[in-house]
Enzyme design. Sequence first.
Site, PDB file in Angstrom:
ATOM      1  N   THR A  99       0.833  -1.215   0.000  1.00  0.00           N
ATOM      2  CA  THR A  99       0.000   0.000   0.000  1.00  0.00           C
ATOM      3  C   THR A  99       0.865   1.262   0.000  1.00  0.00           C
ATOM      4  OG1 THR A  99      -1.643  -1.216   1.275  1.00  0.00           O
ATOM      5  CG2 THR A  99      -1.866   1.160   1.249  1.00  0.00           C
ATOM      6  N   VAL A 100       1.754   1.376   0.988  1.00  0.00           N
ATOM      7  CA  VAL A 100       2.552   2.613   1.100  1.00  0.00           C
ATOM      8  C   VAL A 100       3.661   2.639   0.037  1.00  0.00           C
ATOM      9  CG1 VAL A 100       3.983   4.014   2.640  1.00  0.00           C
ATOM     10  CG2 VAL A 100       2.033   2.755   3.562  1.00  0.00           C
TER      11      VAL A 100
ATOM     12  N   VAL B 105       5.100   7.903  11.862  1.00  0.00           N
ATOM     13  CA  VAL B 105       4.055   8.401  12.771  1.00  0.00           C
ATOM     14  C   VAL B 105       3.207   9.441  12.046  1.00  0.00           C
ATOM     15  CG1 VAL B 105       3.552   9.430  15.019  1.00  0.00           C
ATOM     16  CG2 VAL B 105       5.691   8.180  14.701  1.00  0.00           C
TER      17      VAL B 105
ATOM     18  N   GLY C 227       1.165   9.276   9.462  1.00  0.00           N
ATOM     19  CA  GLY C 227       0.883   9.212   8.018  1.00  0.00           C
ATOM     20  C   GLY C 227       1.301  10.509   7.361  1.00  0.00           C
TER      21      GLY C 227
ATOM     22  N   GLY D  59      -6.831  -0.430   3.830  1.00  0.00           N
ATOM     23  CA  GLY D  59      -5.359  -0.381   3.912  1.00  0.00           C
ATOM     24  C   GLY D  59      -4.835   0.366   5.114  1.00  0.00           C
TER      25      GLY D  59
ATOM     26  N   GLU E   7      -2.617  -2.725  10.394  1.00  0.00           N
ATOM     27  CA  GLU E   7      -1.339  -3.431  10.341  1.00  0.00           C
ATOM     28  C   GLU E   7      -1.550  -4.849   9.821  1.00  0.00           C
ATOM     29  OE1 GLU E   7       1.721  -1.901  11.277  1.00  0.00           O
ATOM     30  OE2 GLU E   7       0.244  -0.335  11.027  1.00  0.00           O
TER      31      GLU E   7
ATOM     32  N   ASP F 191       0.535  -0.473  18.182  1.00  0.00           N
ATOM     33  CA  ASP F 191       0.973   0.476  17.146  1.00  0.00           C
ATOM     34  C   ASP F 191       1.040   1.902  17.727  1.00  0.00           C
ATOM     35  OD1 ASP F 191       1.311   1.163  14.147  1.00  0.00           O
ATOM     36  OD2 ASP F 191      -0.372   2.414  14.759  1.00  0.00           O
TER      37      ASP F 191
ATOM     38  N   LYS G  54       4.356   4.385  18.241  1.00  0.00           N
ATOM     39  CA  LYS G  54       4.440   5.784  17.788  1.00  0.00           C
ATOM     40  C   LYS G  54       4.751   6.725  18.951  1.00  0.00           C
ATOM     41  CE  LYS G  54       1.519   4.804  13.839  1.00  0.00           C
ATOM     42  NZ  LYS G  54       0.140   4.570  13.393  1.00  0.00           N
TER      43      LYS G  54
HETATM   44  N1  HSE Z   1      -2.055   0.730  11.221  1.00  0.00           N
HETATM   45  C1  HSE Z   1      -1.686   2.087  11.294  1.00  0.00           C
HETATM   46  C2  HSE Z   1      -2.916   2.914  11.634  1.00  0.00           C
HETATM   47  C3  HSE Z   1      -1.109   2.524   9.981  1.00  0.00           C
HETATM   48  O1  HSE Z   1      -4.022   2.372  11.590  1.00  0.00           O
HETATM   49  O2  HSE Z   1      -2.778   4.062  11.967  1.00  0.00           O
HETATM   50  C4  HSE Z   1      -0.351   3.803  10.046  1.00  0.00           C
HETATM   51  O3  HSE Z   1       0.756   3.718  10.885  1.00  0.00           O
END
Ligand code: HSE
Length: 435
Positions: A14-15, A134, A136, A189, A192, A203, A207
């Site tokens: 995705t990224v 961190v 996005g 998307g 994780e 997650d 961060k």
């Molecule tokens: N899984 C993470 C979220 C992706 O939902 O924020 C971005 O780090």
Amino acid sequence: MSNNLRVGLIGFGTVGSGSAIIMREKQQLFFERYGINIELKKICDKSPVQRITDEGFSPEIYTNDVNALINNPEIDVIVELIGGIEPAKTFILRAIENGKHVVTANKALLAMHWDEIFSAAQRKNVMVGFEASVGGGAPVIKSIRESLVANNIQKIIGIMNGTTNYILTKMEEEAKDFSEVLKEAQRLGYAEADPTFDVEGVDTAHKLTILSSLGFGYNIKFSDIYKEGISGITLNDIHFAKELGYTIKLLAIGQNIDENGIELRVHPTLISCSHPLAQIKAAYNAFFIEGDRVGKIMLQGLGAGKYPTGSAVVADLLDIARFHGKNNSLNPVMNDAYKLKDIKDHTGRFYACFYVSDRPGVLATISGILGKRNISIASVIQKERSEKSNVPIVMLTHEAKEKDMCDAINEINALDIVFSNTKVIRIEDLTNWEN
Ligand code: HSE
């Protein structure tokens, strides 16, 4: 110094695909505006070549052999977008060893192995860009590391996980079931590879480790972060909170203002519906930062997804192109020793939802147990009984000590009038953010 930055991209998910598309689409613009040529030399992915040709990339730049990037003298920077600890860590360390800069969105890796990666980068005089790890698309790393550099950062409080914010928003607005909304977030998307990392606050804690390390200047250990996820939050909790003027968010809270030490916690939190953080919906992230000289700052943006995160990856490439061949001064250097505030020393307000028998004296018993520990009740709601004999009673407390609250709840849970374990959610009073 060359203004040509030759990029090897590992991971076309995705990224990765979003980043590659942005590199291609903005190549001309970067050259015209900044004199920088970002050249995507190689893409390495486990999937067949068709995955990249479908996006309009030439088959010549495809490989499934990572060594063709890491050991390639014609590549200046490795972009690692496969996530997870291994083999990402080995790839990154080998790239650094070969004198290549690195850009990564890998928050888990940085949170667990920050010191090893940055020590290696310092030794080899290369840069590690991690804006995409961190927030996005929200430029929170750059803000803390560069724009707020003249400050002692005192607080970093935020919604740092798009998946859980998406789930909580949809549960609140559409009364949708937790697992149904999680599937939607995965399809979009945001989630994780292992969605329990999102749902259980891992997650977010990754961060917070990165931001608090950068902000407070210490090698913060991931294991020092207290964490609770949202898997226990029910539609009932969300509705009761709303009735009382609150919404539930998964907050990351880092504070360096207490003589008892640095406070680092991730947990579902009731916040007032009138607070700006309550307006952060779906996959958006938001960050409140307080510095001793700047005061209070709030940043918000899409915290996950193909193009927002890709935009952060490409921004790091531009930074590296600007610094390439000069020095690695953007790499942070941290102190090791810090004092950590124990969650048991936390003082705050609490939401508690008791499922109890609808009998005379029940409310008095509960409030008596709370009262003897000096826990004062701010508001109460009780729903009328339907056909079941148990009813939910919801209480909000005034400020109380975490330890007293835990002891009181343990005592209450042991009573025979209590049907299931009491749900307790911390309330964060953030009203002074506006002052
Ligand atoms: N899984 C993470 C979220 C992706 O939902 O924020 C971005 O780090």
